[in-house]
Design an enzyme around this catalytic site. Structure first.
Site, PDB file in Angstrom:
ATOM      1  N   HIS A  79       6.307   2.935   5.016  1.00 60.51           N
ATOM      2  CA  HIS A  79       5.434   3.982   4.455  1.00 60.51           C
ATOM      3  C   HIS A  79       5.029   5.004   5.523  1.00 60.51           C
ATOM      4  O   HIS A  79       5.236   6.215   5.313  1.00 60.51           O
ATOM      5  CB  HIS A  79       4.212   3.339   3.800  1.00 60.51           C
ATOM      6  CG  HIS A  79       3.141   4.310   3.406  1.00 60.51           C
ATOM      7  ND1 HIS A  79       3.349   5.319   2.494  1.00 60.51           N
ATOM      8  CD2 HIS A  79       1.844   4.437   3.835  1.00 60.51           C
ATOM      9  CE1 HIS A  79       2.232   6.023   2.355  1.00 60.51           C
ATOM     10  NE2 HIS A  79       1.317   5.506   3.169  1.00 60.51           N
ATOM     11  N   HIS A 103      -1.646   6.555  10.488  1.00 66.07           N
ATOM     12  CA  HIS A 103      -2.760   6.963   9.627  1.00 66.07           C
ATOM     13  C   HIS A 103      -3.488   5.789   8.977  1.00 66.07           C
ATOM     14  O   HIS A 103      -4.642   5.914   8.572  1.00 66.07           O
ATOM     15  CB  HIS A 103      -2.294   7.969   8.564  1.00 66.07           C
ATOM     16  CG  HIS A 103      -1.437   7.381   7.494  1.00 66.07           C
ATOM     17  ND1 HIS A 103      -0.071   7.265   7.608  1.00 66.07           N
ATOM     18  CD2 HIS A 103      -1.746   6.874   6.264  1.00 66.07           C
ATOM     19  CE1 HIS A 103       0.423   6.723   6.512  1.00 66.07           C
ATOM     20  NE2 HIS A 103      -0.566   6.474   5.677  1.00 66.07           N
ATOM     21  N   GLU A 107      -7.753   1.819   9.344  1.00 70.80           N
ATOM     22  CA  GLU A 107      -8.264   1.328   8.056  1.00 70.80           C
ATOM     23  C   GLU A 107      -7.790  -0.091   7.743  1.00 70.80           C
ATOM     24  O   GLU A 107      -8.553  -0.909   7.244  1.00 70.80           O
ATOM     25  CB  GLU A 107      -7.809   2.295   6.970  1.00 70.80           C
ATOM     26  CG  GLU A 107      -8.435   2.058   5.623  1.00 70.80           C
ATOM     27  CD  GLU A 107      -8.008   3.137   4.630  1.00 70.80           C
ATOM     28  OE1 GLU A 107      -7.772   2.792   3.467  1.00 70.80           O
ATOM     29  OE2 GLU A 107      -7.902   4.310   5.027  1.00 70.80           O
ATOM     30  N   ASP A 108      -6.514  -0.377   8.032  1.00 67.43           N
ATOM     31  CA  ASP A 108      -5.918  -1.649   7.597  1.00 67.43           C
ATOM     32  C   ASP A 108      -5.688  -2.655   8.719  1.00 67.43           C
ATOM     33  O   ASP A 108      -5.451  -3.834   8.444  1.00 67.43           O
ATOM     34  CB  ASP A 108      -4.569  -1.384   6.910  1.00 67.43           C
ATOM     35  CG  ASP A 108      -4.713  -0.568   5.636  1.00 67.43           C
ATOM     36  OD1 ASP A 108      -5.822  -0.564   5.081  1.00 67.43           O
ATOM     37  OD2 ASP A 108      -3.732   0.075   5.223  1.00 67.43           O
ATOM     38  N   ASP A 170       0.996  11.564   2.672  1.00 69.40           N
ATOM     39  CA  ASP A 170       0.697  10.148   2.397  1.00 69.40           C
ATOM     40  C   ASP A 170       0.568   9.917   0.892  1.00 69.40           C
ATOM     41  O   ASP A 170       1.167   8.992   0.322  1.00 69.40           O
ATOM     42  CB  ASP A 170      -0.617   9.794   3.121  1.00 69.40           C
ATOM     43  CG  ASP A 170      -1.167   8.433   2.718  1.00 69.40           C
ATOM     44  OD1 ASP A 170      -0.367   7.480   2.605  1.00 69.40           O
ATOM     45  OD2 ASP A 170      -2.385   8.331   2.514  1.00 69.40           O
ATOM     46  N   ASP A 290       9.578  29.681 -22.757  1.00 69.29           N
ATOM     47  CA  ASP A 290       9.944  30.126 -21.408  1.00 69.29           C
ATOM     48  C   ASP A 290      10.092  28.937 -20.467  1.00 69.29           C
ATOM     49  O   ASP A 290       9.504  28.882 -19.398  1.00 69.29           O
ATOM     50  CB  ASP A 290       8.921  31.135 -20.864  1.00 69.29           C
ATOM     51  CG  ASP A 290       7.497  30.584 -20.899  1.00 69.29           C
ATOM     52  OD1 ASP A 290       7.282  29.545 -21.556  1.00 69.29           O
ATOM     53  OD2 ASP A 290       6.617  31.179 -20.268  1.00 69.29           O
TER      54      ASP A 290
END
Length: 770
Positions: A79, A103, A107-108, A170, A290
């Protein structure tokens, strides 16, 4: 003349669909990166030293995510690699690419900001921190946590636009690969993307990402609708292939005859844009005619208008369907000529005409700045388009900081941002012919705040094209707007019901909160001084150079738990703290410093009328005088609507300020029994500064002109009607009316009632009592 095949262009949606369903066409896709070697192939615009730094970031992220897998079962590092690949397509710098790879590390993976600063420098660490959600903090609801995370990201984006570019990359990769997630989670993420991320992409001119995010969100939110429309588009593609090919050949021949060098490419509306148009126009698929169109890319600016003339010679234009976004660019920097023409078979075909730099800005928006930075040739002679997109993007980002300065609540901040993400715009002119872009539905008040906050705060009237109009009038493109201001004017709370821009909404709310804060502080000071006089003491000085008094205030503030003297007074003014309790504590602190009750102050304080006939419970003279100039901190109760001349008393509500009732109000009496300590003495000023509203009930004979006669009588008595209500249970011969009248005092009201009773249609007239 280079002509790209329309048939080849129509294959693009199929490739996009293959990408986000997790399958890949045989040739592979350019922005899906599974290994660092594939990413490195995209980094030719960077130096060897920068590529080495990016490789180190990859190794760090790979180690941090070791053992982690995505919902699809793939190693998690795939990812960040894919996100970095998308970022590399925009030719962002090495810091942005390193942030893309790492990134999710904070956080993880438990990586700290300090570690990132030590290994990769502060700028990269700031980018990663801006991309990190606030999941580790405790919030009362998931929505509150989400709003705070958005605010953090958007403010980081306002400081450095690379934050949102990495975030959008992301989100795009997550949307392409979330088929393995539970349906509920897919729906929540898709809704969030459609409401927030897709509009941000559009606001910054990232149209390719904007369209794909919309398409993916629509497919995950409404899979059956998406599938049905996709099949319909595919069928229509087959039906209209001959028409499209004929138009393409005729257009090609027309440009060749005119010796205009162009690139012609076919384009097809996304399924979501077709769905949205069907909903907006309440039309079936057959009425949306259209679906297909052409994009004409020319070498220079003047060629755009030459190409337009050539097209209009070939086919007749549809009236009202021409837009010049070159002369007046969109708010995100987009420039093109749009015209809709009638094909030989009577179907509408849209053409977009632009230069190569305009095309780059139209597709990549603010990211075109980095593309041109690394490849000057990409801009050609008109490469200024990227700089304009950068400038307009920076203006919007700065407006986020302005809103943040005045909005401390995360949910309210997010609401303002959502309002500003409305893509549709109207273009209006100042009296000096400057163009302003505002959201569709904007009003003169929005215009005033777009000019300057002082103009908005003091706005009293507006003129459109020289004619006076109401402030809630919706603006239309081409309007010349003039704002009339007055030095003493201030924002009206009712403006919040119709303003459309986040800037106007936040400025109005900020002004009203500031005024409420100041008024509550003044009221709190009065109440505390009154309660302290009851202890025989005078309020200590608030001067900064009075050291003993300042030390005394600091002790009281620590005891109360407030941050400052002003906050304490506001809490007293709003009823969050009881003035008598605070005064007793202050008196105790003053006594510890040697202060003694003053006999004269105590005697003066006890001199006055009694309350409820109880001579033993002598009340202090009123410390709050009502003259009509009070703002939000003092409210006249609507149950009894007191007017000068009525005996009144004040109830200090919990967080609601001072509520003034008449002495005989039944609602006030119930409150007095429940919270007797919250009642304070108030009195009317000798010369009130305005009229006050009170309710009057009339029984009126039904007849022609009855209401006009009553209005004439009230006007003759120098009163005004603020509101009229009619009883639903009407009798055959009479109707009961309730009027809200603005009068000076009780004597004036008595004069009005006498005058009204003499009016022929009136059978009975009396003031409404609770």
């Amino acid at each position: 003349m280079g002509i790209r095949s329309f048939a080849a262009e129509l294959l693009l949606p199929a490739v996009l669909q293959a990408k986000h369903r997790g399958t890949t066409p045989a040739s592979g896709t350019q922005d899906e990166v599974a290994t660092f070697a594939a990413l490195q192939d995209k980094l030719g615009y960077l130096s060897k030293a920068e590529v080495k730094q990016i490789r180190e970031a990859y190794k760090f992220a790979d180690g941090a995510h070791l053992g982690q897998f995505r919902a699809s079962g793939e190693p998690y590092i795939t990812h960040p690699l894919a996100v970095a690949g998308l970022v590399a397509d925009w030719r962002l710098d090495a810091q942005a690419l390193m942030a893309a790879l790492m990134h999710d590390a904070m956080e993880d993976c438990g990586i700290t900001k300090v570690e990132l600063i030590e290994k990769f420098g502060a700028p990269t660490a700031e980018l990663v921190d801006g991309l990190t959600k606030l999941d580790k903090l405790q919030f009362s609801t998931r929505e509150e946590g989400q709003a705070e995370s958005f605010r953090k990201m958007l403010l980081a984006m306002a400081r450095d636009v690379r934050v949102i570019l990495v975030k959008l990359a992301d989100r795009l990769h997550n949307m392409r690969t979330m088929t393995a997630m539970p349906a509920a989670k897919r729906g929540r993420i898709a809704r969030e993307t459609l409401d927030i991320y897709a509009p941000i992409a559009h606001r910054l001119g990232l149209n390719m990402i904007y369209r794909e995010l919309q398409e993916l969100s629509f497919e995950h939110l409404y899979p059956w609708r998406h599938a049905a429309l996709a099949k319909a588009v595919q069928r229509a593609r087959g039906y209209r292939r001959d028409i499209v090919e004929r138009v393409r050949l005729e257009v090609e021949k027309g440009f060749a005859a005119g010796k205009i060098k162009v690139q012609v490419s076919g384009r097809e509306k996304t399924v979501y844009s077709i769905y949205r148009k069907m909903r907006e126009k309440h039309a079936g698929f057959a009425q949306v005619n259209d679906i297909f169109g052409f994009r004409i890319v020319v070498p220079a600016l003047m060629d755009c208008y030459l190409a337009l003339g050539t097209l209009h010679q070939l086919y007749k234009p549809v009236p009202g369907r021409f837009k010049d976004y070159i002369a007046i660019p969109k708010a995100n920097g987009y420039q093109s000529l749009h015209t809709t023409l009638v094909s030989p078979l009577g179907t509408a075909v849209e053409f977009q005409i632009r230069t190569e730099p305009m095309h780059a800005v139209a597709e990549t928006g603010i990211a075109a700045h980095w593309i041109y930075k690394h490849d000057p040739k990409a801009g050609g002679k008109n490469g200024s388009g990227a700089g304009e997109a950068q400038r307009l993007g920076a203006m919007w980002l700065k407006s986020l900081l302005d809103i943040q300065d005045e909005t401390r609540d995360a949910a309210e901040f997010l609401e303002h941002v959502k309002i500003d993400l409305v893509p549709e715009a109207v273009y209006v002119f100042t009296p000096m012919s400057k163009i302003l872009a505002l959201p569709r539905g904007a009003t003169p008040v929005d215009f005033a705040y777009a000019i300057h906050s002082d103009v908005g705060d003091h706005c009293v009237a507006a003129k459109l094209n020289g004619e006076p109009v109401a402030l809630r009038t919706e603006l239309k493109s081409g309007d010349v707007v003039e704002i009339v201001t007055a030095p003493g004017a201030r924002p009206n709370p009712s403006w919040l019901n119709f303003v459309r821009t986040g800037r106007a909404r936040s400025k109005i709310r900020h002004f009203l909160k500031t005024m409420e804060h100041e008024e509550s502080s003044e009221l709190g000071a009065k109440l505390l001084a009154q309660a302290l006089r009851a202890e025989g003491l005078l309020m200590p000085s608030a001067e900064l150079d009075d050291a003993p008094a300042q030390a005394l205030w600091q002790q009281l503030i620590r005891w109360s738990g407030n941050r400052s003297r002003a906050d304490l007074l506001v809490d007293i003014g709003l009823g969050r703290k009881i003035a008598t309790i605070v005064a007793k504590r202050l008196a105790q602190l003053m006594a510890e410093r040697g202060a003694r009750p003053d006999a004269v102050t105590l005697t003066l304080n006890r001199f006055g009328s009694t309350v409820d006939g109880n001579d033993d419970a002598a009340a202090p003279p009123p410390g709050v005088v009502i003259d009509g100039t009070e703002g939000a901190s003092v409210v006249l109760a609507t149950c009894c609507r007191p007017i000068p001349g009525d005996e009144i008393r004040g109830y200090l509500g919990r967080g609601e300020g001072l509520l003034v009732h008449t002495a005989d109000c039944s609602t006030g009496k119930r409150l007095a029994e429940r919270d007797p300590e919250r009642w304070i003495a108030v009195e009317w000023a000798e010369q009130p500064s305005r009229h006050f509203e009170t309710s009057v009930k009339l029984l009126v004979k039904n007849g022609k002109g009855a209401l006009a006669q009553i209005a004439q009588a009230i006007s003759a008595a120098e009163a005004d009607i603020s509101h009229i209500e009619m009883d639903n249970d009407q009798q055959d011969d009479a109707t009961e009316l309730t009027l809200l009248l603005a009068v000076r005092d009780r004597q004036h009201l008595a004069d009005v009632l006498r005058t009204v009773k003499r009016s022929p249609p009136v059978l009975r007239a009396a003031r409404v009592k609770p």
